[in-house]
Structure formats: structure tokens, C-alpha cells
Scaffold this motif. Structure first.
Motif, PDB file in Angstrom:
ATOM      1  N   GLY A  99      45.840  -2.591  56.615  1.00 47.65           N
ATOM      2  CA  GLY A  99      45.761  -1.145  56.766  1.00 47.65           C
ATOM      3  C   GLY A  99      46.904  -0.517  57.531  1.00 47.65           C
ATOM      4  N   THR A 100      47.767  -1.312  58.132  1.00 52.07           N
ATOM      5  CA  THR A 100      48.916  -0.778  58.860  1.00 52.07           C
ATOM      6  C   THR A 100      49.874  -0.080  57.895  1.00 52.07           C
ATOM      7  N   VAL A 101      50.233   1.150  58.213  1.00 53.55           N
ATOM      8  CA  VAL A 101      51.166   1.909  57.379  1.00 53.55           C
ATOM      9  C   VAL A 101      52.570   1.829  57.982  1.00 53.55           C
ATOM     10  N   VAL A 102      53.518   1.355  57.190  1.00 51.95           N
ATOM     11  CA  VAL A 102      54.916   1.260  57.626  1.00 51.95           C
ATOM     12  C   VAL A 102      55.683   2.398  56.958  1.00 51.95           C
ATOM     13  N   PRO A 103      56.180   3.360  57.734  1.00 49.64           N
ATOM     14  CA  PRO A 103      56.896   4.498  57.145  1.00 49.64           C
ATOM     15  C   PRO A 103      58.130   4.050  56.366  1.00 49.64           C
ATOM     16  N   SER A 104      58.543   4.877  55.421  1.00 49.09           N
ATOM     17  CA  SER A 104      59.741   4.590  54.652  1.00 49.09           C
ATOM     18  C   SER A 104      60.957   4.499  55.571  1.00 49.09           C
ATOM     19  N   PHE A 105      61.893   3.618  55.242  1.00 47.47           N
ATOM     20  CA  PHE A 105      63.106   3.424  56.032  1.00 47.47           C
ATOM     21  C   PHE A 105      64.188   2.879  55.123  1.00 47.47           C
ATOM     22  N   GLN A 106      65.383   2.735  55.653  1.00 41.34           N
ATOM     23  CA  GLN A 106      66.468   2.115  54.903  1.00 41.34           C
ATOM     24  C   GLN A 106      66.836   0.781  55.536  1.00 41.34           C
ATOM     25  N   VAL A 107      67.179  -0.180  54.682  1.00 42.59           N
ATOM     26  CA  VAL A 107      67.522  -1.527  55.133  1.00 42.59           C
ATOM     27  C   VAL A 107      68.823  -1.961  54.484  1.00 42.59           C
ATOM     28  N   GLY A 108      69.591  -2.786  55.184  1.00 41.24           N
ATOM     29  CA  GLY A 108      70.818  -3.314  54.613  1.00 41.24           C
ATOM     30  C   GLY A 108      70.539  -4.078  53.331  1.00 41.24           C
ATOM     31  N   LYS A 109      71.295  -3.779  52.308  1.00 34.57           N
ATOM     32  CA  LYS A 109      71.129  -4.471  51.027  1.00 34.57           C
ATOM     33  C   LYS A 109      71.428  -5.954  51.181  1.00 34.57           C
ATOM     34  N   TYR A 110      72.323  -6.266  52.114  1.00 28.91           N
ATOM     35  CA  TYR A 110      72.706  -7.641  52.416  1.00 28.91           C
ATOM     36  C   TYR A 110      72.533  -7.890  53.912  1.00 28.91           C
ATOM     37  N   ALA A 111      72.493  -9.147  54.288  1.00 31.85           N
ATOM     38  CA  ALA A 111      72.555  -9.477  55.707  1.00 31.85           C
ATOM     39  C   ALA A 111      73.896  -8.990  56.246  1.00 31.85           C
ATOM     40  N   CYS A 112      73.953  -8.700  57.532  1.00 29.31           N
ATOM     41  CA  CYS A 112      75.185  -8.165  58.120  1.00 29.31           C
ATOM     42  C   CYS A 112      76.312  -9.185  58.119  1.00 29.31           C
ATOM     43  N   SER A 113      77.514  -8.680  57.913  1.00 29.08           N
ATOM     44  CA  SER A 113      78.732  -9.473  58.050  1.00 29.08           C
ATOM     45  C   SER A 113      79.493  -8.984  59.271  1.00 29.08           C
ATOM     46  N   LYS A 114      80.547  -9.710  59.629  1.00 27.98           N
ATOM     47  CA  LYS A 114      81.362  -9.358  60.795  1.00 27.98           C
ATOM     48  C   LYS A 114      82.697  -8.801  60.340  1.00 27.98           C
ATOM     49  N   SER A 115      83.038  -7.613  60.818  1.00 26.21           N
ATOM     50  CA  SER A 115      84.303  -6.981  60.441  1.00 26.21           C
ATOM     51  C   SER A 115      85.467  -7.618  61.200  1.00 26.21           C
ATOM     52  N   ASP A 116      86.670  -7.196  60.870  1.00 27.04           N
ATOM     53  CA  ASP A 116      87.851  -7.726  61.542  1.00 27.04           C
ATOM     54  C   ASP A 116      87.917  -7.344  63.015  1.00 27.04           C
ATOM     55  N   ILE A 117      87.171  -6.319  63.406  1.00 20.49           N
ATOM     56  CA  ILE A 117      87.171  -5.919  64.818  1.00 20.49           C
ATOM     57  C   ILE A 117      85.867  -6.325  65.506  1.00 20.49           C
ATOM     58  N   GLY A 118      85.102  -7.217  64.864  1.00 20.52           N
ATOM     59  CA  GLY A 118      83.914  -7.766  65.503  1.00 20.52           C
ATOM     60  C   GLY A 118      82.689  -6.891  65.452  1.00 20.52           C
ATOM     61  N   THR A 119      82.632  -5.939  64.513  1.00 17.30           N
ATOM     62  CA  THR A 119      81.473  -5.072  64.370  1.00 17.30           C
ATOM     63  C   THR A 119      80.643  -5.486  63.162  1.00 17.30           C
ATOM     64  N   ALA A 120      79.388  -5.057  63.156  1.00 13.78           N
ATOM     65  CA  ALA A 120      78.498  -5.372  62.042  1.00 13.78           C
ATOM     66  C   ALA A 120      78.772  -4.443  60.869  1.00 13.78           C
ATOM     67  N   ILE A 121      78.955  -5.018  59.689  1.00 17.79           N
ATOM     68  CA  ILE A 121      79.114  -4.236  58.468  1.00 17.79           C
ATOM     69  C   ILE A 121      78.194  -4.829  57.404  1.00 17.79           C
ATOM     70  N   ILE A 122      77.885  -4.022  56.397  1.00 12.66           N
ATOM     71  CA  ILE A 122      76.956  -4.452  55.357  1.00 12.66           C
ATOM     72  C   ILE A 122      77.688  -4.400  54.029  1.00 12.66           C
TER      73      ILE A 122
END
Length: 311
Positions: A99-122
Motif C-alpha cells: 500500500g505504500t505510494v511512491v511518488p513519480s520521480f526521475q532516475v538515471g537511465k544508466y548507472a552513474c559514470s565518472k567524468s574527467d573532472i571527477g563528477t557524476a554523469i549519466i
């Protein structure tokens, strides 16, 4: 330096530096007789030049000790540019079996990768970022302006996956098993989003209730999960699993049945651990969209992470 002056006639592939811009300093020091009257400048187009972002990323690293605030500003430009290409899908509102309702949200299509400057990108273009502990994964999502996927969000996606005909090897819900992604050990590391296994049952994508696709929700790389069910304010497990917890009750079959993964939570209390789900490239029959494990949050193990954002 080349001295071509008619820029409309220049073949850029066959010429190096040429005088394309006339630079005037806003502080007046480029005026005749001033300090920078004869200084030379190299101008970058940050909007359309694909080489500009890597260039200012390198400059930020070079100047960070002498000009730390400039380095921060440059990295902000780089981060915003990279994240402008992040790929998200929308997850419709979901009602879990308890019965728990989880509101709509957005999720990364892929697991996160690491950019050249060390940040999370999808992106599909890079391999997932792994060997990162729970705390750093959560911080990486925060730094990117997102949030680490929660337990309820993860369960909402898994619940939708098992209820779509297209996600079953038999073509109908309950027939065959749920596709498990890369899990048979035929590779020795997590793969980027373009890799396709020769094994039919290692299909990497699953369809949500709205037709959107998510990749590697089972297999390829484990994902850290922020526990908002039995966790504390930091997302770490803080109490034993209640028998009515959605963590226990959402999976529609017994552990291991129909390829849902190993859902046995083990004996004892997992307090102090962080949840991981999904399995990885070598999980074998344990892999599945409901696989559940608990790992010490300071551990740098073969676990990645997935970001979400609110609508």
C-alpha cells in the motif's frame, strides 16, 4: 602564427592558430601604452566547440593552487556542460503491494559514470563508476544536484519491471524469468551502455510501466541504495527488517524464483550497513532486480550508484 585574415575562406582542418578575434580588456590595460597592449590571447567558444570543455577542465587543474576561485568557477562550467547531457527517465507513481505510494520521480537511465573532472554523469558512453563507498556515492549525487536512489524508489522500479510482459523471457508476466542483465561472468568488469551480450538472457534493459527503459537494473554493476525504510537520516540501516517492511514484501516470488534474484536478507541485524541491489557481472544466479545485500558503507567494493531527481 598563420596570418590569414579572411576567416570565411579558412579551411580549419588545414590551419593552426590564426587571428580570429580582437580582444579588448575590460580593465583598460589592453589600451596603447598599457601593460597588456601587446598580450596575445587564445579564445574558446564554450557553447559549440567540443574541445573547449576538456581544455578549461585542464586549465582548472593547472591553476587550482594559484587561482582557486577561478578553478572552482571553471569546474562549475564544466560540470554544468557535462550534466546537460545526463540521461534520465521518468518513473510513474507506484503503489507497492503493502500500500505504500511512491511518488513519480526521475532516475538515471544508466548507472552513474565518472567524468574527467571527477563528477557524476549519466551516459551510455562510459563504464559505470565503481569501487566507491556509500558515503562518497551519496556525496557525488549531491554534488551533481541529484540524490542517491532510495530503497522505496528502487522497489518502485523493480515492482514495475516484474509487471511488464516485455521484461520476461517468455514474453508474458510469470513466464520464464526476468531478464537479469550482465551476470554470467563472461566479462571481467562493468561495461558501458553500448555493450551487448551474446547471451540472450543477459539483455540489459527493462521497460517501465510508461514504456521508458532503464539499463543495468539487474547485473553489470551493483548499486548503493539510500535506505528510507529502516534506515537512519544518513540512509544507513538502523534497525532489523520488519516482516511487513516493503523491503521484504515487495518481491512477488520467493528468493531466486523467476530470476528475481537473491532476496534472502540473512539472519541477524544489518544495522550499520548500507543496502546494495542489482547484482554485478559475476553474480550468476544470485542476480535479479530484487537482489538485496548489505555492505559496510565505508567499503570501496564493486558497487556503483544511480542518481534520481524530483519532478
Amino acid at each position: 602564427m598563420n596570418t590569414a585574415t579572411d576567416n570565411t575562406q579558412i579551411d580549419k582542418s588545414n590551419i593552426g592558430i590564426y587571428p580570429k578575434f580582437h580582444v579588448i580588456r575590460t580593465d583598460g590595460q589592453s589600451a596603447p601604452g598599457q601593460k597588456h597592449e601587446h598580450s596575445e590571447y587564445f579564445v574558446l567558444n564554450l557553447s559549440t566547440d567540443k574541445h573547449a570543455i576538456p581544455a578549461i577542465s585542464a586549465y582548472a587543474k593547472s591553476c587550482e593552487n594559484d587561482l582557486p576561485l577561478l578553478a572552482i568557477d571553471l569546474r562549475t562550467i564544466v560540470r554544468n556542460s557535462l550534466q546537460g547531457n545526463d540521461e534520465f527517465v521518468t518513473v510513474p507513481e507506484t503503489t507497492l503491494p503493502n500500500g505504500t505510494v511512491v511518488p513519480s520521480f526521475q532516475v538515471g537511465k544508466y548507472a552513474c559514470s565518472k567524468s574527467d573532472i571527477g563528477t557524476a554523469i549519466i551516459t551510455a558512453d562510459r563504464k559505470p563508476w565503481n569501487y566507491i563507498n556509500f558515503h562518497n556515492a551519496k556525496q557525488a549525487c549531491t554534488d551533481a544536484g541529484y540524490s542517491l536512489i532510495t530503497e522505496l524508489q528502487y522497489l518502485a522500479i523493480a515492482h514495475q519491471i516484474v509487471n511488464q510482459d516485455e521484461n520476461w523471457t517468455g514474453g508474458k508476466v510469470g513466464e520464464g524469468e526476468i531478464y537479469r542483465g550482465i551476470h554470467k561472468g563472461n566479462v571481467n568488469e562493468a561495461q558501458d551502455g553500448h555493450y551487448e551480450s551474446e547471451e540472450p538472457t543477459e539483455r540489459r534493459w527493462h521497460v517501465l510501466a510508461n514504456g521508458e527503459r532503464v539499463y543495468d537494473f539487474s547485473g553489470n554493476i551493483y548499486s548503493w541504495v539510500f535506505d528510507d525504510v529502516q534506515g537512519d537520516e544518513n540512509g544507513v540501516v538502523a534497525k532489523a527488517f520488519d516482516k511487513e517492511s516493503p523491503t521484504i514484501t515487495t518481491a512477488p516470488y520467493k528468493s531466486g524464483e523467476h530470476g528475481i534474484g537473491d532476496t534472502s536478507v540473512g539472519s541477524g541485524n544489518w544495522s550499520g550497513r548500507a543496502l546494495v541491489r542489482g547484482g554485478y557481472w559475476y553474480s550468476g544466479d544470485l542476480a535479479g532486480v530484487f537482489i538485496l545485500d548489505g555492505v559496510w558503507p565505508v567499503s570501496d567494493v564493486v558497487v556503483g550508484f544511480r542518481c534520481t531527481k524530483s519532478l
